[in-house]
Motif scaffolding. Sequence first.
Motif, PDB file in Angstrom:
ATOM      1  N   ASP A   1      54.866 -46.365   6.574  1.00  0.00           N
ATOM      2  CA  ASP A   1      53.620 -46.143   5.853  1.00  0.00           C
ATOM      3  C   ASP A   1      52.818 -47.421   5.703  1.00  0.00           C
ATOM      4  OD1 ASP A   1      54.265 -43.509   5.561  1.00  0.00           O
ATOM      5  OD2 ASP A   1      54.876 -43.663   3.458  1.00  0.00           O
ATOM      6  N   VAL A   2      51.526 -47.234   5.553  1.00  0.00           N
ATOM      7  CA  VAL A   2      50.675 -48.296   5.032  1.00  0.00           C
ATOM      8  C   VAL A   2      50.689 -48.139   3.513  1.00  0.00           C
ATOM      9  CG1 VAL A   2      48.337 -49.230   4.889  1.00  0.00           C
ATOM     10  CG2 VAL A   2      49.194 -48.337   7.073  1.00  0.00           C
ATOM     11  N   VAL A   3      51.241 -49.103   2.824  1.00  0.00           N
ATOM     12  CA  VAL A   3      51.359 -49.008   1.363  1.00  0.00           C
ATOM     13  C   VAL A   3      50.041 -49.445   0.737  1.00  0.00           C
ATOM     14  CG1 VAL A   3      52.602 -49.797  -0.685  1.00  0.00           C
ATOM     15  CG2 VAL A   3      53.827 -49.496   1.480  1.00  0.00           C
ATOM     16  N   ARG A   4      49.473 -48.581  -0.075  1.00  0.00           N
ATOM     17  CA  ARG A   4      48.207 -48.887  -0.758  1.00  0.00           C
ATOM     18  C   ARG A   4      48.445 -48.955  -2.260  1.00  0.00           C
ATOM     19  NH1 ARG A   4      42.167 -46.815   0.364  1.00  0.00           N
ATOM     20  NH2 ARG A   4      42.326 -48.740   1.577  1.00  0.00           N
TER      21      ARG A   4
ATOM     22  N   TYR B   1      41.115 -54.462  -9.934  1.00  0.00           N
ATOM     23  CA  TYR B   1      40.136 -55.293  -9.244  1.00  0.00           C
ATOM     24  C   TYR B   1      39.964 -54.978  -7.766  1.00  0.00           C
ATOM     25  CZ  TYR B   1      40.901 -58.044 -13.460  1.00  0.00           C
ATOM     26  OH  TYR B   1      41.021 -58.445 -14.765  1.00  0.00           O
ATOM     27  N   GLN B   2      40.969 -54.358  -7.132  1.00  0.00           N
ATOM     28  CA  GLN B   2      40.907 -54.265  -5.676  1.00  0.00           C
ATOM     29  C   GLN B   2      41.945 -53.282  -5.132  1.00  0.00           C
ATOM     30  OE1 GLN B   2      41.629 -58.394  -4.947  1.00  0.00           O
ATOM     31  NE2 GLN B   2      43.687 -58.322  -5.789  1.00  0.00           N
ATOM     32  N   TYR B   3      41.780 -52.956  -3.843  1.00  0.00           N
ATOM     33  CA  TYR B   3      42.804 -52.221  -3.107  1.00  0.00           C
ATOM     34  C   TYR B   3      43.658 -53.244  -2.366  1.00  0.00           C
ATOM     35  CZ  TYR B   3      40.386 -47.736  -3.727  1.00  0.00           C
ATOM     36  OH  TYR B   3      39.821 -46.604  -4.254  1.00  0.00           O
ATOM     37  N   ILE B   4      44.972 -53.140  -2.512  1.00  0.00           N
ATOM     38  CA  ILE B   4      45.907 -53.991  -1.773  1.00  0.00           C
ATOM     39  C   ILE B   4      46.665 -53.104  -0.798  1.00  0.00           C
ATOM     40  CG2 ILE B   4      47.839 -55.589  -1.916  1.00  0.00           C
ATOM     41  CD1 ILE B   4      47.071 -56.066  -4.858  1.00  0.00           C
ATOM     42  N   ASP B   5      46.515 -53.378   0.489  1.00  0.00           N
ATOM     43  CA  ASP B   5      47.216 -52.626   1.526  1.00  0.00           C
ATOM     44  C   ASP B   5      48.134 -53.564   2.296  1.00  0.00           C
ATOM     45  OD1 ASP B   5      45.665 -50.392   0.847  1.00  0.00           O
ATOM     46  OD2 ASP B   5      44.125 -50.895   2.327  1.00  0.00           O
ATOM     47  N   PHE B   6      49.358 -53.111   2.580  1.00  0.00           N
ATOM     48  CA  PHE B   6      50.229 -53.903   3.444  1.00  0.00           C
ATOM     49  C   PHE B   6      51.055 -52.970   4.325  1.00  0.00           C
ATOM     50  CE2 PHE B   6      52.228 -53.531  -0.726  1.00  0.00           C
ATOM     51  CZ  PHE B   6      53.518 -53.089  -0.448  1.00  0.00           C
ATOM     52  N   PHE B   7      51.401 -53.480   5.514  1.00  0.00           N
ATOM     53  CA  PHE B   7      52.031 -52.628   6.513  1.00  0.00           C
ATOM     54  C   PHE B   7      52.655 -53.479   7.613  1.00  0.00           C
ATOM     55  CE2 PHE B   7      47.616 -53.364   7.435  1.00  0.00           C
ATOM     56  CZ  PHE B   7      47.581 -53.686   8.781  1.00  0.00           C
ATOM     57  N   ASN B   8      53.424 -52.821   8.466  1.00  0.00           N
ATOM     58  CA  ASN B   8      54.025 -53.456   9.634  1.00  0.00           C
ATOM     59  C   ASN B   8      53.361 -52.933  10.898  1.00  0.00           C
ATOM     60  OD1 ASN B   8      56.277 -55.071   8.455  1.00  0.00           O
ATOM     61  ND2 ASN B   8      56.938 -53.059   7.747  1.00  0.00           N
ATOM     62  N   VAL B   9      53.287 -53.788  11.906  1.00  0.00           N
ATOM     63  CA  VAL B   9      52.710 -53.397  13.185  1.00  0.00           C
ATOM     64  C   VAL B   9      53.383 -54.219  14.274  1.00  0.00           C
ATOM     65  CG1 VAL B   9      50.839 -55.094  13.135  1.00  0.00           C
ATOM     66  CG2 VAL B   9      50.529 -52.955  14.393  1.00  0.00           C
TER      67      VAL B   9
ATOM     68  N   PHE C   1      46.653 -37.162   4.247  1.00  0.00           N
ATOM     69  CA  PHE C   1      45.426 -37.497   4.981  1.00  0.00           C
ATOM     70  C   PHE C   1      45.106 -38.982   4.846  1.00  0.00           C
ATOM     71  CE2 PHE C   1      40.898 -38.385   4.852  1.00  0.00           C
ATOM     72  CZ  PHE C   1      40.511 -37.957   6.108  1.00  0.00           C
ATOM     73  N   GLU C   2      45.208 -39.505   3.621  1.00  0.00           N
ATOM     74  CA  GLU C   2      44.924 -40.916   3.405  1.00  0.00           C
ATOM     75  C   GLU C   2      45.857 -41.795   4.228  1.00  0.00           C
ATOM     76  OE1 GLU C   2      43.867 -43.430  -0.490  1.00  0.00           O
ATOM     77  OE2 GLU C   2      45.998 -42.924  -0.367  1.00  0.00           O
ATOM     78  N   GLN C   3      47.122 -41.390   4.336  1.00  0.00           N
ATOM     79  CA  GLN C   3      48.084 -42.172   5.095  1.00  0.00           C
ATOM     80  C   GLN C   3      47.741 -42.178   6.582  1.00  0.00           C
ATOM     81  OE1 GLN C   3      50.695 -44.865   5.622  1.00  0.00           O
ATOM     82  NE2 GLN C   3      50.334 -44.090   3.556  1.00  0.00           N
TER      83      GLN C   3
ATOM     84  N   TYR D   1      43.224 -46.674  10.860  1.00  0.00           N
ATOM     85  CA  TYR D   1      42.270 -47.750  10.552  1.00  0.00           C
ATOM     86  C   TYR D   1      42.877 -49.123  10.832  1.00  0.00           C
ATOM     87  CZ  TYR D   1      38.951 -50.565   7.865  1.00  0.00           C
ATOM     88  OH  TYR D   1      38.030 -51.512   7.493  1.00  0.00           O
ATOM     89  N   TYR D   2      44.122 -49.329  10.446  1.00  0.00           N
ATOM     90  CA  TYR D   2      44.735 -50.647  10.568  1.00  0.00           C
ATOM     91  C   TYR D   2      45.506 -50.856  11.879  1.00  0.00           C
ATOM     92  CZ  TYR D   2      43.733 -51.665   5.651  1.00  0.00           C
ATOM     93  OH  TYR D   2      43.107 -51.915   4.456  1.00  0.00           O
ATOM     94  N   ARG D   3      46.029 -49.782  12.470  1.00  0.00           N
ATOM     95  CA  ARG D   3      46.915 -49.977  13.618  1.00  0.00           C
ATOM     96  C   ARG D   3      46.316 -49.542  14.954  1.00  0.00           C
ATOM     97  NH1 ARG D   3      51.796 -47.360  10.625  1.00  0.00           N
ATOM     98  NH2 ARG D   3      52.738 -49.103   9.500  1.00  0.00           N
ATOM     99  N   ALA D   4      45.354 -48.620  14.931  1.00  0.00           N
ATOM    100  CA  ALA D   4      44.895 -48.011  16.183  1.00  0.00           C
ATOM    101  C   ALA D   4      44.382 -49.045  17.178  1.00  0.00           C
ATOM    102  CB  ALA D   4      43.816 -46.967  15.893  1.00  0.00           C
ATOM    103  N   GLY D   5      43.533 -49.965  16.709  1.00  0.00           N
ATOM    104  CA  GLY D   5      42.989 -50.974  17.603  1.00  0.00           C
ATOM    105  C   GLY D   5      44.051 -51.887  18.160  1.00  0.00           C
TER     106      GLY D   5
END
Length: 562
Positions: free
Chosen positions: A274-277, A282-290, A239-241, A247-251
């Motif tokens: 995948d969007v790697v989280r 200190y923080q959430y780091i997310d990275f991905f390809n689009v 679900f999170e994926q 969240y990151y790619r739809a727009g």
Amino acid sequence: MKKNYLLLTCILSFCSISYELLFANTLAIMSGNVVLWHSLTIGIYIAGLGLGTFRSVDIIMPKKKLVRVELLLCLIGAISVASIYFITAIYETALSIAKAGYIADYSSYITLKTQLRALYFIICESLVFAVGYLSGFELPLIMAMASTDLNQETMDESNENQFIAFNYFGTLIGTLIFAYLLIPIIDALYTSLVVASINLLACLWLVLSFKAQTEKRIKVSLLIFSVLLGFSFFYAKSFEQIFLRVYYRAGTTFIDDDRHDFKTWWKKTMDKGDVVRIKTLYQYIDFFNVSWKGKDEFILMINTNFQFSSLNERYYHEGFVHIPVLITGKEPVDVLVLGAGDGLLLRELKKYESIKSLTHVELDPEMHELSKSNDVISSLNEGALSDPNIKTIIGDAFQFLRKSTKKYDAIFIDFPYPQDYNVSKLFSYEFYTFVRRNLTPNGYAVFDVPLRTKEGSTASESRRLIELHSTFTDSDFERNSIVMSTVSKAGFKIRIPYLVGKETFLLITNTNEQLNYDLLGKLSDRYPNLDNDALSLINRQYFPHVIEDQYVNSVFHPLLVD
């Protein structure tokens, strides 16, 4: 029996405060401004508690009522984080679609954004209120049950105080375990399921203790909840994926496809891996390809805020490093870099052989390690973080500067924009005072800062999304004034804001040497992405502001929070 009720009170108050903290923490991550969301969420939660307690008088059959309350709390608590994710994904996607051309002018877009923001707030905080309202019934119902078992028509003051005390103890335990165990170790989504499971176990104990008084449909509901909760643990990451991809790619995928066909849009949103989280201390780091305009793009986000894109980061970092060198007319020898954990700023600085000492201070060790080990990021930064000539210090930049006695020729400061008061201190009068103290007499500092030019934003693209034309507003003037007044108060007499592409920077110094603002024709292989158009604009940009004490951003009086 009384001890069991006291323990139950403690457990249920633990679950209740955990739900409130989950909502507040998730909303702050998704929307920024930690103080605002935490303050609003706890206020609405307490209001719900008050109304629930007020409505709990003269309850008939308190045991049956408490079981129903706990089942509802289990349901809301289990979906707390997932619901915020879902609502946020819809909100952000709707705004992206609006930017794609369905909203023709900036004022209409702002109106729509305000309306959607209000709806977002109402839906999310309604769930918070529901948790508070239901939790308000818990203590009165438990005390009513205990009074019956103790053969007391009304509970005496001594026993009443014990129940109130255990309710507070449970709240304290909940806040401590949430902050030091649940969120750091198992993350928000799994925390919601763990706390809901504890809540469900308490509900199960109630049913088993009073099974003669429990309706069959309650038992069936309890069984269904247990099965669904078990499945949720297995499918939480899936679900999170899905959420992260939407969240990151739809727009972006919607804008990039002129056909706007739902099946094509959904396929492009789910494709590209995948969007790697990564959850750090200190923080959430997310990275991905689009995909964007036929090109593959690698994007890194921190706490859902944009950090860099592989398609345009060189333009940004070249403007950050090389324009200050051109303006001051000298290459630095001793350099300090604060932040910039991705190593991209260091890559540009390594192009200067004049630099004999390069110190890098980064707060998050996991961000530093990721930028060294990830193939894409290390390729972009050209292995800068593995360079033995760069001295890396893992620690807080504010405290490092406060304690440092070394003088530097140049200090480069690359922090996230201030969306909460913790980051706002890194844009404060106190911080810039430390910066000035650690500079040589003719040294300079430069940092990425949220300023706005008089002309407003007119470009057709900005960070993957369409940017509508906007005008310079009073809030833009106030923000400019806060930034400029703050560095002025810290003792910097020369303040040079400049715009490169869509990013604004501020060069500050007290040098007595002549500065050069005419950069036309100063092209170089060091910064191939900066052309004459970008360089010639440096001395023709206007950032309206005033220098006044009322606009000074301080640790003790924070003003600069996006």
